[in-house]
Motif scaffolding. Structure first.
Motif, mmCIF file in Angstrom:
data_model
loop_
_atom_site.group_PDB
_atom_site.id
_atom_site.type_symbol
_atom_site.label_atom_id
_atom_site.label_comp_id
_atom_site.label_asym_id
_atom_site.label_seq_id
_atom_site.Cartn_x
_atom_site.Cartn_y
_atom_site.Cartn_z
ATOM 1 N N MET A 114 0.838 -1.152 0.000
ATOM 2 C CA MET A 114 0.000 0.000 0.000
ATOM 3 C C MET A 114 0.901 1.237 0.000
ATOM 4 O O MET A 114 1.829 1.314 0.786
ATOM 5 N N LYS A 115 0.558 2.164 -0.893
ATOM 6 C CA LYS A 115 1.372 3.360 -1.033
ATOM 7 C C LYS A 115 0.532 4.585 -0.654
ATOM 8 O O LYS A 115 -0.678 4.621 -0.852
ATOM 9 N N ARG A 116 1.237 5.598 -0.164
ATOM 10 C CA ARG A 116 0.575 6.851 0.237
ATOM 11 C C ARG A 116 -0.097 7.528 -0.977
ATOM 12 O O ARG A 116 -1.183 8.100 -0.856
ATOM 13 N N GLU A 117 0.549 7.449 -2.155
ATOM 14 C CA GLU A 117 -0.005 8.089 -3.346
ATOM 15 C C GLU A 117 -1.361 7.488 -3.696
ATOM 16 O O GLU A 117 -2.289 8.199 -4.133
ATOM 17 N N ASP A 118 -1.483 6.146 -3.523
ATOM 18 C CA ASP A 118 -2.752 5.492 -3.830
ATOM 19 C C ASP A 118 -3.859 6.005 -2.907
ATOM 20 O O ASP A 118 -5.003 6.195 -3.350
ATOM 21 N N LEU A 119 -3.500 6.205 -1.635
ATOM 22 C CA LEU A 119 -4.489 6.701 -0.673
ATOM 23 C C LEU A 119 -4.877 8.155 -0.985
ATOM 24 O O LEU A 119 -6.035 8.544 -0.824
ATOM 25 N N LYS A 120 -3.922 8.967 -1.439
ATOM 26 C CA LYS A 120 -4.217 10.369 -1.806
ATOM 27 C C LYS A 120 -5.172 10.397 -3.000
ATOM 28 O O LYS A 120 -6.081 11.227 -3.066
ATOM 29 N N LYS A 121 -4.963 9.480 -3.930
ATOM 30 C CA LYS A 121 -5.829 9.421 -5.112
ATOM 31 C C LYS A 121 -7.254 9.070 -4.712
ATOM 32 O O LYS A 121 -8.206 9.457 -5.388
ATOM 33 N N LEU A 122 -7.398 8.320 -3.612
ATOM 34 C CA LEU A 122 -8.731 7.955 -3.129
ATOM 35 C C LEU A 122 -9.402 9.123 -2.399
ATOM 36 O O LEU A 122 -10.560 9.040 -2.022
ATOM 37 N N GLY A 123 -8.654 10.191 -2.152
ATOM 38 C CA GLY A 123 -9.219 11.395 -1.548
ATOM 39 C C GLY A 123 -9.101 11.435 -0.045
ATOM 40 O O GLY A 123 -9.824 12.167 0.609
ATOM 41 N N LEU A 124 -8.178 10.664 0.519
ATOM 42 C CA LEU A 124 -7.995 10.685 1.969
ATOM 43 C C LEU A 124 -7.088 11.837 2.355
ATOM 44 O O LEU A 124 -6.177 12.209 1.619
ATOM 45 N N SER A 125 -7.349 12.380 3.548
ATOM 46 C CA SER A 125 -6.515 13.469 4.046
ATOM 47 C C SER A 125 -5.205 12.914 4.566
ATOM 48 O O SER A 125 -5.059 11.706 4.759
#
Length: 140
Positions: free
Chosen positions: A1-12
């Motif tokens: 799991m990468k931080r960029e993937d989570l940012k793309k999902l719209g998480l703060s």
């Protein structure tokens, strides 16, 4: 799991940090389980290797025991033969000693009778036992 993937999902950033922290704990827990299982596997493998060595050793010992039993049987047979030969030699020596003693103690007439008995044995071509020879010798 990468931080960029989570940012793309719209998480703060806070949410991403929470997810990554939870994910890290899960990974650490799973890694500990993997390490424990690996250790267990290595321990079992070591035990199996020791058991294999013991089995090999027992098989070799079994062959050694069979060889030793065969050697014992051979030695017993050899000893039995040697004992029989010794008993036969002893019986022959005892017989010869008795004959020599009888000849030494016999007077001239008895000696001549003994020679006649032995000659008769050869002429008759039949064995004359020592008892029969002595009976003839002493006229009984």
């Amino acid at each position: 799991m990468k931080r960029e993937d989570l940012k793309k999902l719209g998480l703060s950033d806070e949410q991403i940090e929470g997810v990554m922290s939870t994910h890290g704990k899960d990974i650490t827990s799973l890694q500990e389980k993997v390490n424990g299982l690996t250790s267990e596997r290595d321990g079992l493998k070591s035990q199996l290797d020791e058991r294999d060595e013991q089995l090999d050793s027992l098989q070799k010992s079994s062959k050694d025991i069979d060889d030793l039993n065969e050697q014992i049987k051979q030695l017993q047979s050899d000893n039995k033969k040697a004992n029989e030969e010794w008993q036969n030699k002893l019986a022959t020596q005892t017989k010869n000693f008795k004959i020599e003693t009888a000849l030494r103690e016999a007077d001239e007439e008895e000696f001549e009778t003994l020679v006649e008995v032995m000659s008769a044995k050869v002429k008759e071509d039949r064995p004359v036992s020592s008892r029969e020879a002595l009976r003839r010798l002493w006229g009984k």
